[in-house]
Scaffold this motif. Structure first.
Motif, PDB file in Angstrom:
ATOM      1  N   LEU A  12       0.735  -1.290   0.022  1.00 45.73           N
ATOM      2  CA  LEU A  12       0.152   0.003  -0.122  1.00 45.73           C
ATOM      3  C   LEU A  12       0.946   1.116   0.076  1.00 45.73           C
ATOM      4  CD1 LEU A  12      -2.707  -0.732   2.731  1.00 45.73           C
ATOM      5  CD2 LEU A  12      -2.883  -0.811  -0.052  1.00 45.73           C
ATOM      6  N   THR A  16       1.025   4.308  -2.715  1.00 46.74           N
ATOM      7  CA  THR A  16       0.727   5.673  -2.359  1.00 46.74           C
ATOM      8  C   THR A  16       1.739   6.257  -2.871  1.00 46.74           C
ATOM      9  OG1 THR A  16      -0.164   4.855  -0.277  1.00 46.74           O
ATOM     10  CG2 THR A  16       0.594   7.096  -0.374  1.00 46.74           C
ATOM     11  N   ILE A  54      -6.861   8.287  -0.353  1.00 47.56           N
ATOM     12  CA  ILE A  54      -7.264   6.796   0.098  1.00 47.56           C
ATOM     13  C   ILE A  54      -6.128   5.733   0.444  1.00 47.56           C
ATOM     14  CG2 ILE A  54      -8.543   4.825  -0.607  1.00 47.56           C
ATOM     15  CD1 ILE A  54     -10.192   6.617  -2.321  1.00 47.56           C
ATOM     16  N   LEU A  55      -5.308   5.682  -0.325  1.00 45.83           N
ATOM     17  CA  LEU A  55      -3.971   4.913  -0.154  1.00 45.83           C
ATOM     18  C   LEU A  55      -3.231   5.422   1.139  1.00 45.83           C
ATOM     19  CD1 LEU A  55      -3.035   4.173  -3.783  1.00 45.83           C
ATOM     20  CD2 LEU A  55      -3.852   2.484  -2.227  1.00 45.83           C
ATOM     21  N   SER A  58      -4.964   4.709   4.138  1.00 45.57           N
ATOM     22  CA  SER A  58      -5.114   3.277   4.252  1.00 45.57           C
ATOM     23  C   SER A  58      -3.578   2.433   4.914  1.00 45.57           C
ATOM     24  CB  SER A  58      -5.294   2.385   2.983  1.00 45.57           C
ATOM     25  OG  SER A  58      -6.686   3.019   2.619  1.00 45.57           O
ATOM     26  N   THR A  59      -2.638   3.286   4.423  1.00 47.98           N
ATOM     27  CA  THR A  59      -1.246   2.527   4.699  1.00 47.98           C
ATOM     28  C   THR A  59      -1.048   3.079   5.940  1.00 47.98           C
ATOM     29  OG1 THR A  59      -0.518   2.909   2.378  1.00 47.98           O
ATOM     30  CG2 THR A  59       1.448   3.170   4.115  1.00 47.98           C
ATOM     31  N   ARG A  63      -5.068  -0.415   6.488  1.00 51.21           N
ATOM     32  CA  ARG A  63      -6.350  -1.099   6.171  1.00 51.21           C
ATOM     33  C   ARG A  63      -6.372  -1.576   4.853  1.00 51.21           C
ATOM     34  NH1 ARG A  63     -11.326   2.618   8.594  1.00 51.21           N
ATOM     35  NH2 ARG A  63     -10.421   2.632  10.420  1.00 51.21           N
ATOM     36  N   GLU A  65      -8.351  -3.366   3.387  1.00 52.96           N
ATOM     37  CA  GLU A  65      -9.838  -3.440   2.803  1.00 52.96           C
ATOM     38  C   GLU A  65     -10.158  -2.186   1.852  1.00 52.96           C
ATOM     39  OE1 GLU A  65      -9.123  -3.513   5.971  1.00 52.96           O
ATOM     40  OE2 GLU A  65      -9.221  -5.765   5.930  1.00 52.96           O
ATOM     41  N   ALA A  66      -9.015  -1.326   1.943  1.00 56.24           N
ATOM     42  CA  ALA A  66      -9.113  -0.208   1.055  1.00 56.24           C
ATOM     43  C   ALA A  66      -9.130  -0.454  -0.503  1.00 56.24           C
ATOM     44  CB  ALA A  66      -7.944   0.997   1.174  1.00 56.24           C
ATOM     45  N   LYS A  68     -11.108  -2.195  -1.986  1.00 51.56           N
ATOM     46  CA  LYS A  68     -12.723  -1.987  -2.377  1.00 51.56           C
ATOM     47  C   LYS A  68     -12.877  -0.644  -3.151  1.00 51.56           C
ATOM     48  CE  LYS A  68     -14.123  -5.447   0.936  1.00 51.56           C
ATOM     49  NZ  LYS A  68     -14.803  -5.586   2.252  1.00 51.56           N
ATOM     50  N   MET A  69     -12.278   0.140  -2.606  1.00 49.08           N
ATOM     51  CA  MET A  69     -12.299   1.835  -2.991  1.00 49.08           C
ATOM     52  C   MET A  69     -11.250   2.025  -4.123  1.00 49.08           C
ATOM     53  SD  MET A  69     -13.062   3.786   0.278  1.00 49.08           S
ATOM     54  CE  MET A  69     -11.789   3.220   1.412  1.00 49.08           C
ATOM     55  N   VAL A  70      -9.956   1.452  -4.078  1.00 49.16           N
ATOM     56  CA  VAL A  70      -9.026   1.582  -4.908  1.00 49.16           C
ATOM     57  C   VAL A  70      -9.138   1.031  -6.164  1.00 49.16           C
ATOM     58  CG1 VAL A  70      -6.548   1.342  -5.248  1.00 49.16           C
ATOM     59  CG2 VAL A  70      -7.336   2.321  -2.955  1.00 49.16           C
TER      60      VAL A  70
END
Length: 140
Positions: A12, A16, A54-55, A58-59, A63, A65-66, A68-70
């Motif tokens: 992640l 990023t 988002i990344l 999440s990093t 998480r 599970e990100a 699902k958005m990425v």
């Protein structure tokens, strides 16, 4: 964990970094060099810029599970960048597009880094982000 394997958090973090470099690069091209993005470039920016946040979050929070958005953003961006790269290779495929006053067509090449055009660099970034996040999701 073997020496060649990376934890999902590291993957992640790499994604990023790619998204951040792509975002800063696109801002430099438009704000620093004064290049006007075409319509397809705008779509790629719209899909890339949120990935930094988002990344990044999440990093920091580990998480995975990100994905699902990425992945929806990165796969869609990959498609737009692939199409943009294709129409630059085959300019007769489309009449080109333009956006805003003084904008150039999507088939024109305004800037190159070595042999890569801006859409090619965007395509590479979206491929890397998609791959890194997909591997992180599998390893979670």
């Amino acid at each position: 964990m073997a020496a060649t394997e990376f934890a999902p958090k590291h993957l992640l973090a790499a994604a990023t970094a790619v998204a951040t470099i792509a975002t800063l690069g696109s801002l430099y091209l438009s704000l620093g060099l004064g290049l006007i993005p075409c319509e397809l470039c705008w779509y790629q920016r719209i899909l890339m810029y949120p990935l930094v946040v988002i990344l990044g979050v999440s990093t920091l929070e580990s998480r995975v599970e990100a994905f699902k958005m990425v992945l929806p953003l990165s796969v869609l961006g990959l498609g737009v960048a692939a199409y943009h790269s294709y129409i630059q290779l085959v300019p007769d495929f489309t009449a080109g597009c333009s956006f805003g006053p003084g904008a150039t067509g999507c088939t024109s090449v305004q800037f190159k880094v070595a042999v890569f055009t801006v859409p090619n660099l965007s395509l590479i970034a979206f491929i890397l982000i998609t791959g890194l996040v997909a591997v992180a999701a599998v390893r979670r």
